[in-house]
Structures are given as structure tokens and as C-alpha cells.
Design a protein around this motif. Structure first.
Motif, PDB file in Angstrom:
ATOM      1  N   SER A   1       0.829  -1.197   0.000  1.00 42.00           N
ATOM      2  CA  SER A   1       0.000   0.000   0.000  1.00 42.00           C
ATOM      3  C   SER A   1       0.869   1.255   0.000  1.00 42.00           C
ATOM      4  O   SER A   1       0.622   2.197  -0.755  1.00 42.00           O
ATOM      5  CB  SER A   1      -0.927  -0.007   1.217  1.00 42.00           C
ATOM      6  OG  SER A   1      -1.691   1.171   1.271  1.00 42.00           O
ATOM      7  N   LEU A   2       1.891   1.268   0.849  1.00 45.74           N
ATOM      8  CA  LEU A   2       2.800   2.416   0.901  1.00 45.74           C
ATOM      9  C   LEU A   2       3.541   2.582  -0.417  1.00 45.74           C
ATOM     10  O   LEU A   2       3.656   3.702  -0.941  1.00 45.74           O
ATOM     11  CB  LEU A   2       3.777   2.259   2.068  1.00 45.74           C
ATOM     12  CG  LEU A   2       4.875   3.315   2.184  1.00 45.74           C
ATOM     13  CD1 LEU A   2       4.300   4.726   2.265  1.00 45.74           C
ATOM     14  CD2 LEU A   2       5.756   3.020   3.398  1.00 45.74           C
ATOM     15  N   ALA A   3       4.034   1.493  -0.982  1.00 44.04           N
ATOM     16  CA  ALA A   3       4.756   1.569  -2.259  1.00 44.04           C
ATOM     17  C   ALA A   3       3.854   2.104  -3.369  1.00 44.04           C
ATOM     18  O   ALA A   3       4.265   2.947  -4.172  1.00 44.04           O
ATOM     19  CB  ALA A   3       5.314   0.197  -2.631  1.00 44.04           C
ATOM     20  N   LEU A   4       2.612   1.629  -3.413  1.00 42.79           N
ATOM     21  CA  LEU A   4       1.660   2.106  -4.416  1.00 42.79           C
ATOM     22  C   LEU A   4       1.360   3.588  -4.218  1.00 42.79           C
ATOM     23  O   LEU A   4       1.342   4.371  -5.173  1.00 42.79           O
ATOM     24  CB  LEU A   4       0.373   1.288  -4.345  1.00 42.79           C
ATOM     25  CG  LEU A   4      -0.718   1.638  -5.345  1.00 42.79           C
ATOM     26  CD1 LEU A   4      -0.248   1.386  -6.776  1.00 42.79           C
ATOM     27  CD2 LEU A   4      -1.980   0.832  -5.056  1.00 42.79           C
ATOM     28  N   LEU A   5       1.144   3.975  -2.986  1.00 39.97           N
ATOM     29  CA  LEU A   5       0.893   5.375  -2.666  1.00 39.97           C
ATOM     30  C   LEU A   5       2.043   6.250  -3.137  1.00 39.97           C
ATOM     31  O   LEU A   5       1.837   7.285  -3.772  1.00 39.97           O
ATOM     32  CB  LEU A   5       0.691   5.525  -1.152  1.00 39.97           C
ATOM     33  CG  LEU A   5       0.643   6.946  -0.610  1.00 39.97           C
ATOM     34  CD1 LEU A   5      -0.637   7.634  -1.055  1.00 39.97           C
ATOM     35  CD2 LEU A   5       0.751   6.930   0.904  1.00 39.97           C
ATOM     36  N   LEU A   6       3.271   5.838  -2.839  1.00 43.53           N
ATOM     37  CA  LEU A   6       4.434   6.631  -3.215  1.00 43.53           C
ATOM     38  C   LEU A   6       4.605   6.697  -4.727  1.00 43.53           C
ATOM     39  O   LEU A   6       4.973   7.740  -5.269  1.00 43.53           O
ATOM     40  CB  LEU A   6       5.697   6.058  -2.558  1.00 43.53           C
ATOM     41  CG  LEU A   6       5.743   6.199  -1.042  1.00 43.53           C
ATOM     42  CD1 LEU A   6       6.929   5.438  -0.466  1.00 43.53           C
ATOM     43  CD2 LEU A   6       5.785   7.654  -0.623  1.00 43.53           C
ATOM     44  N   SER A   7       4.311   5.605  -5.418  1.00 34.93           N
ATOM     45  CA  SER A   7       4.469   5.631  -6.878  1.00 34.93           C
ATOM     46  C   SER A   7       3.399   6.482  -7.555  1.00 34.93           C
ATOM     47  O   SER A   7       3.676   7.178  -8.520  1.00 34.93           O
ATOM     48  CB  SER A   7       4.468   4.213  -7.449  1.00 34.93           C
ATOM     49  OG  SER A   7       3.193   3.635  -7.346  1.00 34.93           O
ATOM     50  N   GLU A   8       2.181   6.449  -7.033  1.00 37.56           N
ATOM     51  CA  GLU A   8       1.086   7.197  -7.660  1.00 37.56           C
ATOM     52  C   GLU A   8       1.038   8.664  -7.249  1.00 37.56           C
ATOM     53  O   GLU A   8       0.508   9.487  -7.983  1.00 37.56           O
ATOM     54  CB  GLU A   8      -0.255   6.559  -7.293  1.00 37.56           C
ATOM     55  CG  GLU A   8      -0.501   5.228  -7.949  1.00 37.56           C
ATOM     56  CD  GLU A   8      -1.863   4.652  -7.579  1.00 37.56           C
ATOM     57  OE1 GLU A   8      -2.530   5.164  -6.661  1.00 37.56           O
ATOM     58  OE2 GLU A   8      -2.259   3.661  -8.230  1.00 37.56           O
ATOM     59  N   PHE A   9       1.539   8.985  -6.085  1.00 35.22           N
ATOM     60  CA  PHE A   9       1.326  10.302  -5.497  1.00 35.22           C
ATOM     61  C   PHE A   9       2.630  11.085  -5.318  1.00 35.22           C
ATOM     62  O   PHE A   9       2.638  12.170  -4.763  1.00 35.22           O
ATOM     63  CB  PHE A   9       0.620  10.106  -4.148  1.00 35.22           C
ATOM     64  CG  PHE A   9      -0.128  11.294  -3.619  1.00 35.22           C
ATOM     65  CD1 PHE A   9      -1.104  11.935  -4.365  1.00 35.22           C
ATOM     66  CD2 PHE A   9       0.119  11.762  -2.336  1.00 35.22           C
ATOM     67  CE1 PHE A   9      -1.806  13.021  -3.847  1.00 35.22           C
ATOM     68  CE2 PHE A   9      -0.573  12.842  -1.816  1.00 35.22           C
ATOM     69  CZ  PHE A   9      -1.536  13.464  -2.576  1.00 35.22           C
ATOM     70  N   SER A  10       3.752  10.528  -5.799  1.00 35.14           N
ATOM     71  CA  SER A  10       5.059  11.138  -5.535  1.00 35.14           C
ATOM     72  C   SER A  10       5.203  12.531  -6.132  1.00 35.14           C
ATOM     73  O   SER A  10       5.757  13.427  -5.486  1.00 35.14           O
ATOM     74  CB  SER A  10       6.188  10.235  -6.014  1.00 35.14           C
ATOM     75  OG  SER A  10       6.099  10.031  -7.404  1.00 35.14           O
ATOM     76  N   ASP A  11       4.698  12.745  -7.343  1.00 37.30           N
ATOM     77  CA  ASP A  11       4.832  14.072  -7.953  1.00 37.30           C
ATOM     78  C   ASP A  11       4.109  15.127  -7.130  1.00 37.30           C
ATOM     79  O   ASP A  11       4.621  16.234  -6.928  1.00 37.30           O
ATOM     80  CB  ASP A  11       4.291  14.069  -9.386  1.00 37.30           C
ATOM     81  CG  ASP A  11       5.162  13.276 -10.341  1.00 37.30           C
ATOM     82  OD1 ASP A  11       6.340  13.008  -9.999  1.00 37.30           O
ATOM     83  OD2 ASP A  11       4.670  12.901 -11.419  1.00 37.30           O
ATOM     84  N   GLU A  12       2.942  14.777  -6.650  1.00 31.95           N
ATOM     85  CA  GLU A  12       2.176  15.716  -5.833  1.00 31.95           C
ATOM     86  C   GLU A  12       2.863  15.955  -4.477  1.00 31.95           C
ATOM     87  O   GLU A  12       2.902  17.084  -3.988  1.00 31.95           O
ATOM     88  CB  GLU A  12       0.749  15.195  -5.628  1.00 31.95           C
ATOM     89  CG  GLU A  12      -0.253  16.296  -5.527  1.00 31.95           C
ATOM     90  CD  GLU A  12      -1.691  15.801  -5.672  1.00 31.95           C
ATOM     91  OE1 GLU A  12      -2.565  16.484  -5.125  1.00 31.95           O
ATOM     92  OE2 GLU A  12      -1.947  14.761  -6.293  1.00 31.95           O
ATOM     93  N   LEU A  13       3.429  14.906  -3.886  1.00 31.49           N
ATOM     94  CA  LEU A  13       4.151  15.061  -2.630  1.00 31.49           C
ATOM     95  C   LEU A  13       5.363  15.985  -2.802  1.00 31.49           C
ATOM     96  O   LEU A  13       5.612  16.857  -1.957  1.00 31.49           O
ATOM     97  CB  LEU A  13       4.593  13.701  -2.083  1.00 31.49           C
ATOM     98  CG  LEU A  13       3.500  12.788  -1.562  1.00 31.49           C
ATOM     99  CD1 LEU A  13       4.054  11.415  -1.252  1.00 31.49           C
ATOM    100  CD2 LEU A  13       2.830  13.396  -0.325  1.00 31.49           C
TER     101      LEU A  13
END
Length: 132
Positions: A114-126
């Protein structure tokens, strides 16, 4: 009993291919990474009855209602865990808690996925949040 949980979590982490940077059985704290998943210096605390997982993601330059709102909206999409802020309101942290008594390898792996998916999908926004 906390020692048994600590040992079990440590074994699971090794089975899942994590590098253990720090382990302190006296405080039941582990710090691990798996860079290919974007997971760096994830802190795990085996505080019976819970396993607490936290990874610092970014520092915000200042308070922003828009950023806070977007983080809360994104929380709805996260399968395991959530975005949280530290006491200063500036550090964005991924946090999850699991019951140690019933924890198994697939459940722990699901948190990491879940964390890996979150980071891959949301990294640009972060990254944009850290510069806003």
C-alpha cells in the motif's frame, strides 16, 4: 511476549527483503528500508498490543489548507495506513497500526505494498507539496 513479537516482525522483514538499519530489542524498535519500493527508514515499533509503522515522507514549507485538504482526500484512497502530521504540522508521515496478536506475513506485506503504491502514484504531488 513483546520479545516474541519483535522477533516475529524482524523475521517477516527479512523474508520480505528489507534491509534492517537499526534494531533495538530493548525498546522494540526497528528501522528498515527497501528502496525499490520507495520505502526508506521506515520505523516499526512493537508496542504491545500494536505494531506502529511510520515513515517520514516530507517537510512542508508552511501551513497550507490546500495541502492538508489534498492529503485528507488522498487518505480515502489508501488501502492501509494514512497520511498524518507531526505536532508541528510540518512533517508529513505515513502511519499505520496493526494488532500484533493476529499479524501475519501477508497482512504486513499488504501495508508495504500500500505504501509503495501510494508513493508511486502520489510522488509528484508530494514533491510539489514540499516546494509549495
Amino acid at each position: 511476549m513483546a520479545d516474541a513479537y519483535f522477533t516475529k516482525i524482524h523475521r517477516y522483514l527479512l523474508e520480505l527483503g528489507f534491509a534492517v538499519h537499526h534494531q533495538d530489542p530493548a525498546t522494540n524498535i526497528l528501522v528498515v528500508s527497501r528502496p525499490e519500493l520507495g520505502i526508506e527508514h521506515l520505523v516499526l515499533g512493537c508496542g504491545e498490543p500494536l505494531l506502529i509503522l511510520e515513515q517520514h515522507l516530507l517537510d512542508l514549507p508552511g501551513p497550507s489548507c490546500e495541502v492538508y485538504q489534498r492529503l485528507l482526500q488522498k487518505n480515502r484512497d489508501i488501502i492501509h495506513g494514512a497520511f498524518v502530521l507531526d505536532d508541528s504540522g510540518r512533517k508529513v508521515i505515513f502511519r499505520d497500526t496493526l494488532q500484533l496478536e493476529y499479524l501475519d506475513l501477508p497482512e504486513l506485506e499488504a501495508v508495504f505494498n500500500s505504501l509503495a503504491l501510494l508513493l508511486s502514484e502520489f510522488s509528484d504531488e508530494l514533491i510539489a507539496f514540499s516546494k509549495a
